[in-house]
Design a protein around this motif. Sequence first.
Motif, mmCIF file in Angstrom:
data_model
loop_
_atom_site.group_PDB
_atom_site.id
_atom_site.type_symbol
_atom_site.label_atom_id
_atom_site.label_comp_id
_atom_site.label_asym_id
_atom_site.label_seq_id
_atom_site.Cartn_x
_atom_site.Cartn_y
_atom_site.Cartn_z
ATOM 1 N N SER A 5 -6.943 -39.916 0.326
ATOM 2 C CA SER A 5 -7.743 -39.035 1.164
ATOM 3 C C SER A 5 -7.283 -39.098 2.621
ATOM 4 O O SER A 5 -7.204 -38.078 3.307
ATOM 5 C CB SER A 5 -9.217 -39.431 1.047
ATOM 6 N N GLU A 6 -6.968 -40.296 3.083
ATOM 7 C CA GLU A 6 -6.503 -40.465 4.466
ATOM 8 C C GLU A 6 -5.116 -39.871 4.673
ATOM 9 O O GLU A 6 -4.860 -39.228 5.692
ATOM 10 C CB GLU A 6 -6.497 -41.953 4.806
ATOM 11 N N ILE A 7 -4.225 -40.046 3.718
ATOM 12 C CA ILE A 7 -2.847 -39.543 3.870
ATOM 13 C C ILE A 7 -2.824 -38.020 3.915
ATOM 14 O O ILE A 7 -2.115 -37.422 4.723
ATOM 15 C CB ILE A 7 -1.963 -40.078 2.735
ATOM 16 N N PHE A 8 -3.616 -37.376 3.046
ATOM 17 C CA PHE A 8 -3.620 -35.914 3.006
ATOM 18 C C PHE A 8 -4.637 -35.305 3.965
ATOM 19 O O PHE A 8 -4.699 -34.085 4.100
ATOM 20 C CB PHE A 8 -3.914 -35.421 1.590
ATOM 21 N N ALA A 9 -5.455 -36.115 4.626
ATOM 22 C CA ALA A 9 -6.511 -35.648 5.538
ATOM 23 C C ALA A 9 -7.451 -34.687 4.810
ATOM 24 O O ALA A 9 -7.823 -33.636 5.328
ATOM 25 C CB ALA A 9 -5.913 -34.995 6.778
ATOM 26 N N LEU A 10 -7.838 -35.078 3.585
ATOM 27 C CA LEU A 10 -8.761 -34.297 2.770
ATOM 28 C C LEU A 10 -9.991 -35.140 2.451
ATOM 29 O O LEU A 10 -9.901 -36.368 2.398
ATOM 30 C CB LEU A 10 -8.092 -33.866 1.455
ATOM 31 N N PRO A 11 -11.141 -34.513 2.221
ATOM 32 C CA PRO A 11 -12.350 -35.290 1.934
ATOM 33 C C PRO A 11 -12.329 -35.903 0.534
ATOM 34 O O PRO A 11 -11.646 -35.412 -0.359
ATOM 35 C CB PRO A 11 -13.466 -34.247 2.052
ATOM 36 N N GLN A 12 -13.101 -36.957 0.375
ATOM 37 C CA GLN A 12 -13.303 -37.572 -0.937
ATOM 38 C C GLN A 12 -14.440 -36.822 -1.612
ATOM 39 O O GLN A 12 -15.543 -36.766 -1.086
ATOM 40 C CB GLN A 12 -13.657 -39.047 -0.806
ATOM 41 N N LEU A 13 -14.159 -36.229 -2.760
ATOM 42 C CA LEU A 13 -15.151 -35.427 -3.462
ATOM 43 C C LEU A 13 -15.801 -36.247 -4.564
ATOM 44 O O LEU A 13 -15.117 -36.943 -5.315
ATOM 45 C CB LEU A 13 -14.497 -34.193 -4.086
ATOM 46 N N ASP A 14 -17.109 -36.141 -4.657
ATOM 47 C CA ASP A 14 -17.851 -36.802 -5.726
ATOM 48 C C ASP A 14 -18.134 -35.753 -6.795
ATOM 49 O O ASP A 14 -18.983 -34.887 -6.607
ATOM 50 C CB ASP A 14 -19.150 -37.393 -5.175
ATOM 51 N N GLU A 15 -17.407 -35.799 -7.902
ATOM 52 C CA GLU A 15 -17.531 -34.788 -8.950
ATOM 53 C C GLU A 15 -18.897 -34.826 -9.624
ATOM 54 O O GLU A 15 -19.382 -33.822 -10.113
ATOM 55 C CB GLU A 15 -16.437 -34.981 -10.007
ATOM 56 N N GLY A 16 -19.547 -35.986 -9.660
ATOM 57 C CA GLY A 16 -20.842 -36.094 -10.310
ATOM 58 C C GLY A 16 -21.937 -35.381 -9.540
ATOM 59 O O GLY A 16 -22.876 -34.842 -10.117
#
Length: 172
Positions: free
Chosen positions: A115-126
């Motif tokens: 998530s840090e490398i791509f500068a994207l959020p961590q998504l919670d699929e649940g």
Amino acid sequence: MRRQTAISGTAPAGSSRSLRLDPLSLPVRFDAHDPRADGYVRQIELHRERVVLHRAVRGMRMAINVRVSDFTGVALRGNDEAQTLVLVHRDPSLSVPLLISADGDELTEAWATWSEIFALPQLDEGARKPAPRRRRCNAIRARRPKFLMRRRTGFKRELPVHRAEREIIARN
């Protein structure tokens, strides 16, 4: 003929190893399972700023170049046995598996790193909620006034009937 696994395509070196990519050694190129592609395998090139998907469908070879910023985020999917860390795209066929593991600590650490490398959020699929249903576009929609589509239908009430009364009509 190469040996294939159901989740990650061709098996990496050593048949007991599952898919495990190092986020600090980009760019990387690997094979992944693709149910639509010929041979059920696609090649993925993963860079810091873009992802290139190589596959052949019905004999036609193609390369799809997608910017990393076009991806929604990094999500954790799966069940208790084995979970997958996935780079999620709005089009599910463009999503990219990053890590398959059963170790929760390893998954959590890798999830934060990717998530840090791509500068994207961590998504919670649940906790993801389904998107609201969109109105369909069709040809007849433009012919109807919009206020008629929104208005509430009235209730039917019966008109009063007066029995045994004379009717009065105004005439000139």
